[in-house]
Design a protein around this motif. Structure first.
Motif, mmCIF file in Angstrom:
data_model
loop_
_atom_site.group_PDB
_atom_site.id
_atom_site.type_symbol
_atom_site.label_atom_id
_atom_site.label_comp_id
_atom_site.label_asym_id
_atom_site.label_seq_id
_atom_site.Cartn_x
_atom_site.Cartn_y
_atom_site.Cartn_z
ATOM 1 N N GLY A 483 0.790 -1.226 0.000
ATOM 2 C CA GLY A 483 0.000 0.000 0.000
ATOM 3 C C GLY A 483 0.819 1.270 0.000
ATOM 4 O O GLY A 483 0.270 2.364 0.150
ATOM 5 N N GLU A 484 2.144 1.151 -0.182
ATOM 6 C CA GLU A 484 2.996 2.342 -0.183
ATOM 7 C C GLU A 484 2.641 3.263 -1.346
ATOM 8 O O GLU A 484 2.447 2.824 -2.481
ATOM 9 N N TRP A 485 2.558 4.556 -1.046
ATOM 10 C CA TRP A 485 2.289 5.560 -2.073
ATOM 11 C C TRP A 485 3.596 6.191 -2.534
ATOM 12 O O TRP A 485 4.499 6.426 -1.735
ATOM 13 N N TRP A 486 3.658 6.492 -3.847
ATOM 14 C CA TRP A 486 4.850 7.121 -4.427
ATOM 15 C C TRP A 486 4.546 8.509 -4.976
ATOM 16 O O TRP A 486 5.375 9.118 -5.645
ATOM 17 N N MET A 487 3.347 8.998 -4.703
ATOM 18 C CA MET A 487 2.975 10.365 -5.074
ATOM 19 C C MET A 487 2.239 10.991 -3.905
ATOM 20 O O MET A 487 1.530 10.294 -3.162
ATOM 21 N N ASN A 488 2.383 12.305 -3.747
ATOM 22 C CA ASN A 488 1.613 13.006 -2.727
ATOM 23 C C ASN A 488 0.146 13.077 -3.134
ATOM 24 O O ASN A 488 -0.182 13.116 -4.322
ATOM 25 N N ALA A 489 -0.727 13.148 -2.155
ATOM 26 C CA ALA A 489 -2.166 13.170 -2.431
ATOM 27 C C ALA A 489 -2.582 14.382 -3.245
ATOM 28 O O ALA A 489 -3.574 14.328 -3.984
ATOM 29 N N GLN A 490 -1.844 15.503 -3.125
ATOM 30 C CA GLN A 490 -2.228 16.740 -3.807
ATOM 31 C C GLN A 490 -1.621 16.871 -5.205
ATOM 32 O O GLN A 490 -1.803 17.893 -5.865
ATOM 33 N N ILE A 491 -0.936 15.831 -5.683
ATOM 34 C CA ILE A 491 -0.286 15.881 -6.989
ATOM 35 C C ILE A 491 -1.295 15.613 -8.100
ATOM 36 O O ILE A 491 -2.163 14.737 -7.985
ATOM 37 N N VAL A 492 -1.185 16.347 -9.207
ATOM 38 C CA VAL A 492 -2.056 16.150 -10.370
ATOM 39 C C VAL A 492 -1.392 15.117 -11.277
ATOM 40 O O VAL A 492 -0.690 15.446 -12.232
ATOM 41 N N ASN A 493 -1.592 13.861 -10.962
ATOM 42 C CA ASN A 493 -0.958 12.781 -11.696
ATOM 43 C C ASN A 493 -1.576 11.476 -11.225
ATOM 44 O O ASN A 493 -2.474 11.470 -10.373
ATOM 45 N N ALA A 494 -1.123 10.370 -11.748
ATOM 46 C CA ALA A 494 -1.537 9.039 -11.311
ATOM 47 C C ALA A 494 -0.399 8.097 -11.660
ATOM 48 O O ALA A 494 0.432 8.402 -12.512
ATOM 49 N N VAL A 495 -0.338 6.934 -11.009
ATOM 50 C CA VAL A 495 0.820 6.085 -11.189
ATOM 51 C C VAL A 495 0.477 4.613 -11.034
ATOM 52 O O VAL A 495 -0.400 4.237 -10.251
ATOM 53 N N ASN A 496 1.165 3.785 -11.828
ATOM 54 C CA ASN A 496 1.125 2.333 -11.704
ATOM 55 C C ASN A 496 2.445 1.894 -11.066
ATOM 56 O O ASN A 496 3.514 2.371 -11.449
ATOM 57 N N LEU A 497 2.376 0.998 -10.101
ATOM 58 C CA LEU A 497 3.549 0.557 -9.341
ATOM 59 C C LEU A 497 3.787 -0.913 -9.646
ATOM 60 O O LEU A 497 3.171 -1.789 -9.042
ATOM 61 N N PRO A 498 4.683 -1.226 -10.599
ATOM 62 C CA PRO A 498 4.775 -2.588 -11.115
ATOM 63 C C PRO A 498 5.175 -3.633 -10.098
ATOM 64 O O PRO A 498 4.631 -4.745 -10.114
ATOM 65 N N VAL A 499 6.126 -3.333 -9.188
ATOM 66 C CA VAL A 499 6.538 -4.374 -8.247
ATOM 67 C C VAL A 499 5.567 -4.505 -7.079
ATOM 68 O O VAL A 499 5.676 -5.441 -6.281
ATOM 69 N N GLN A 500 4.604 -3.582 -6.972
ATOM 70 C CA GLN A 500 3.550 -3.703 -5.975
ATOM 71 C C GLN A 500 2.242 -4.187 -6.598
ATOM 72 O O GLN A 500 1.287 -4.479 -5.864
ATOM 73 N N ASN A 501 2.186 -4.265 -7.925
ATOM 74 C CA ASN A 501 0.942 -4.540 -8.641
ATOM 75 C C ASN A 501 -0.173 -3.660 -8.085
ATOM 76 O O ASN A 501 -1.240 -4.128 -7.696
ATOM 77 N N ALA A 502 0.105 -2.364 -8.058
ATOM 78 C CA ALA A 502 -0.790 -1.415 -7.408
ATOM 79 C C ALA A 502 -0.926 -0.153 -8.240
ATOM 80 O O ALA A 502 -0.103 0.137 -9.117
ATOM 81 N N LEU A 503 -1.972 0.622 -7.952
ATOM 82 C CA LEU A 503 -2.244 1.888 -8.619
ATOM 83 C C LEU A 503 -2.510 2.952 -7.569
ATOM 84 O O LEU A 503 -3.154 2.677 -6.552
ATOM 85 N N ASN A 504 -2.033 4.175 -7.812
ATOM 86 C CA ASN A 504 -2.354 5.330 -6.970
ATOM 87 C C ASN A 504 -3.045 6.386 -7.823
ATOM 88 O O ASN A 504 -2.516 6.787 -8.869
ATOM 89 N N PHE A 505 -4.212 6.859 -7.361
ATOM 90 C CA PHE A 505 -4.915 7.967 -8.017
ATOM 91 C C PHE A 505 -5.054 9.101 -7.002
ATOM 92 O O PHE A 505 -6.000 9.144 -6.218
ATOM 93 N N PRO A 506 -4.071 10.031 -6.979
ATOM 94 C CA PRO A 506 -4.100 11.094 -5.978
ATOM 95 C C PRO A 506 -5.318 12.002 -6.106
ATOM 96 O O PRO A 506 -5.883 12.178 -7.192
ATOM 97 N N ALA A 507 -5.674 12.605 -4.987
ATOM 98 C CA ALA A 507 -6.819 13.516 -4.970
ATOM 99 C C ALA A 507 -6.614 14.679 -5.931
ATOM 100 O O ALA A 507 -7.590 15.207 -6.488
ATOM 101 N N GLY A 508 -5.359 15.086 -6.156
ATOM 102 C CA GLY A 508 -5.096 16.235 -7.009
ATOM 103 C C GLY A 508 -5.643 16.108 -8.411
ATOM 104 O O GLY A 508 -6.046 17.107 -9.020
#
Length: 696
Positions: A483-508
């Motif tokens: 569940g580790e995040w690699w972007m701040n919540a306020q960032i206007v971006n989104a990211v796929n984390l391949p070794v975590q098989n995870a996705l982050n969609f920040p509030a920004g």
């Protein structure tokens, strides 16, 4: 920036303004207001469009042509675009939030106190000017006192920082000789390792030093002059001669680097070196002194992401004169911290990096730069305050529903593929079914209790770098946090984390123009839906497809399946190679392939999810546009982009993302776009069905 994210962070930082700000005509505005009044929020910007353009000839300008004519790039930016509607809104929100924190008392040692103290010190330019070069002196004295290569090795190790990210944010650049990244090793499932990456350059990457292109040659000469200017401004003696030695050393450092394209190849970057391997594979650095100074003296295994470069850089430590390395260390200690040093240094830095490299005429105001610095050094603390005020639970619930729908659509697409063998399909479905998707913000917020913030902006920056480094090293030897995040919540971006098989969609990014809970579904699926699909699809791009459901890099393909997949990737690369913003420069289809695959597959999944959301009913026609048309227009408008020529050239040379105006043309590969706009043979963008790339 910056490979599995939606948009490079450096590019986001260069943007401002945006789509929502454009006004093309009173008629268009009235048309949109009438459409909104009659049908609710239509989502797409009618004022941005140029409907005199035939969609099949130039879909980007059909969706954004009036915006392109009306929009000016602000003087303090290298580019502008739709992403910055959200960026500007977030910046306004953060400014209001920080103003309240700065003007209120807080308990000592609290995150609120850290934010307020950091901001005050950063914007207090009078104090920075009064301090002059004094904050630098202790660091420069240590460099000047070096007497041998063992001491040099220790100093190089002491400068190591967690300032690169080859897997998630596409950020390879560090001015330190090497950079550190910490996560599960590519070849070590379940084992968290420190990655070592090449560094040491002041220009963006190796091609700036090695290319014969005349424009690159001009930039090299400008950089040589800048090195001398910065040293002279800092009061360093014999600045011109030192600058020549620094530049000559960096030319050799660049020659030791692997290429950007090679950096994108995870299979070639998965080597694991034991501690003793550094002595035999990369002689020249006193590795014992290096690792002890880097707080890695007890570490037995490392991910040598840039193994060949590590060997080459170590050899240079042995062969190049100590004095040259001292000059190089002095320059980069100053160059990487000019924003917290006297204005003359800060202005010189911007004149080169902002204006010469990116074409930006004006530096951003100090208060806005302070907000960006807070994101960098105290991003999680700012994010926690931001989401509590600006990201309601209703938005999180709505986006989570969209995510579920698009994940489901992607699952169905994979299940329906007829060219995958059953074993490969089973592995692919397992990846989809085990994705860890986080929306808005992390479940656990960062602890900054070990980050002491005081009255010196320079000291705060160095302490922040050390705190981040310690935080990252603290993960070594522990189970990976899925569940580790690699972007701040306020960032206007989104990211796929391949070794975590995870996705982050920040509030920004979960705000207009990407998402509006009150807007038309066709628009939301075309805008934020395509973002969601994009990040899901990164699990299956040319790099993501090398990882299994556990995040381990493992070949789960049959040869025939992979050959089919690779052939489609080659076709997409050739499609983008044909896009040329300048007569002498075209998009690098191979470099941008991962992002382009994610765009194609993600847009297709978002479209399927949109159609499924209609439950078999016809979408209403709004303002003369069908649901499918609004979906594709919404997608194209999220890629509205204007860039200065210098910024465009830098983007193409260094960035794994194609410029937005070309990403909007992803629609050419979807049959539904042809039906929606009646695109026919003879239209400029027409691709025969056999030439449309179909990936996932």
């Amino acid at each position: 920036m910056f490979k599995h994210n939606l948009l490079a962070l450096l590019t986001i930082a260069a943007l401002t303004g945006g789509l929502a700000a454009c006004q093309s005509s009173a008629t268009a505005d009235h048309h949109q207001e009438a459409a909104n009044a009659t049908h609710g929020n239509i989502g797409i910007s009618l004022a941005a469009m140029d409907t005199s353009v035939k969609p099949g000839d130039d879909f980007y300008n059909y969706a954004n042509g009036q915006w392109m004519r009306d929009t000016q790039i602000p003087a303090d930016r290298a580019s502008t675009g739709a992403f910055m509607v959200a960026f500007d809104a977030t910046e306004r929100h953060k400014a209001a939030l920080i103003a309240e924190l700065v003007n209120a008392p807080h308990p000592a040692g609290s995150d609120e106190a850290r934010i307020a103290d950091f901001y005050r010190a950063y914007v207090n330019t009078d104090a920075i000017e009064k301090a002059g070069l004094q904050p630098l002196q202790a660091d420069l004295a240590k460099i000047a006192a070096l007497q041998n290569k063992q001491q040099l090795s220790a100093t190089l190790g002491a400068t190591l920082r967690a300032d690169v990210d080859p897997l998630n944010a596409t950020h390879y650049h560090t001015e330190n000789l090497l950079g550190v990244f910490v996560t599960q090793g590519l070849a070590t499932p379940g084992e968290v390792l420190p990655y070592l990456l090449q560094g040491g350059l002041g220009l963006p990457e190796r091609e700036y030093y090695l290319s014969d292109d005349p424009k690159m040659q001009q930039l090299r000469q400008a950089y040589r002059r800048y090195i001398a200017t910065l040293l002279q401004t800092a009061g360093i003696s014999d600045a011109t001669s030192r600058a020549e030695r620094i530049f000559a050393l960096e030319m050799k450092i660049a020659a030791a680097h692997v290429s950007r394209e090679a950096s994108e190849d995870f299979a070639k970057s998965s080597a694991v070196w034991h501690r003793e391997d550094f002595d035999t594979k990369a002689p020249g650095i006193d590795w014992q002194a290096f690792f002890e100074a880097a707080h890695l003296g007890q570490q037995s295994r490392f991910a040598a992401y840039h193994g060949p470069a590590i060997s080459g850089l170590a050899a240079l430590v042995a062969t190049e004169p100590l004095a040259s390395w001292q000059d190089w260390l002095t320059f980069h200690q100053i160059n990487s911290h000019t924003d917290v040093l006297p204005r003359a240094l800060d202005d010189a830095h911007f004149a080169f990096y902002g204006t010469t490299l990116s074409g930006t005429p004006m530096q951003r105001s100090r208060d806005k730069r302070a907000l960006a610095a807070l994101d960098n050094y105290l991003g999680d603390a700012v994010g926690r305050a931001y989401v509590s005020r600006y990201f309601p639970a209703s938005a999180k619930a709505k986006v989570s529903e969209l995510v579920d729908n698009i994940v489901g659509a992607f699952h169905n697409r994979v299940a329906a593929i007829d060219w995958l063998t059953p074993a490969t399909k089973q592995e692919a479905l397992a990846k989809v079914n085990t994705l860890v998707v986080s929306v808005g913000y992390p479940d656990n917020w960062r602890d900054y209790s070990h980050y002491a913030v005081g009255h010196s902006a320079y000291a705060n920056a160095l302490a922040g770098e050390r705190a981040e480094y310690a935080h990252q090293l603290g993960k070594i030897g522990k189970p990976q946090d899925k569940g580790e995040w690699w972007m701040n919540a306020q960032i206007v971006n989104a990211v796929n984390l391949p070794v975590q098989n995870a996705l982050n969609f920040p509030a920004g990014i979960l705000q207009p123009p990407f998402f509006d809970a009150k807007a038309d579904d066709a628009y939301n699926y075309g805008a934020i839906g395509a973002v969601i699909g994009h990040e899901i699809s990164h699990s299956f791009d040319n790099n993501g497809a090398a990882f299994d459901a556990t995040g381990a890099m493992r070949n789960w393909w049959t040869q025939a399946d992979f050959d089919h997949f690779a052939a489609q990737g080659d076709a997409l690369a050739k499609q983008f190679d044909r896009y040329a913003p300048f007569p002498d420069l075209h998009v690098n289809g191979k470099l941008t392939l991962g992002e382009n695959i994610a765009d194609v597959a993600g847009l297709a999944a978002a479209y399927d999810a949109y159609r499924a959301s209609l439950n078999g009913q016809a979408a209403p026609v709004i303002a003369g546009f069908s649901g499918d048309q609004r979906f594709f227009i919404g997608y194209a408008q999220t890629w509205a982009t204007k860039m200065r020529d210098q910024a465009m050239r830098q983007r193409i040379a260094t960035d794994g993302h194609a410029p937005g105006n070309y990403r909007a043309l992803t629609v050419r590969n979807l049959d539904a776009w042809y039906r929606a706009f009646d695109v026919k043979p003879g239209d400029a963008l027409y691709l025969a069905p056999k030439d449309r790339v179909r990936i996932w």
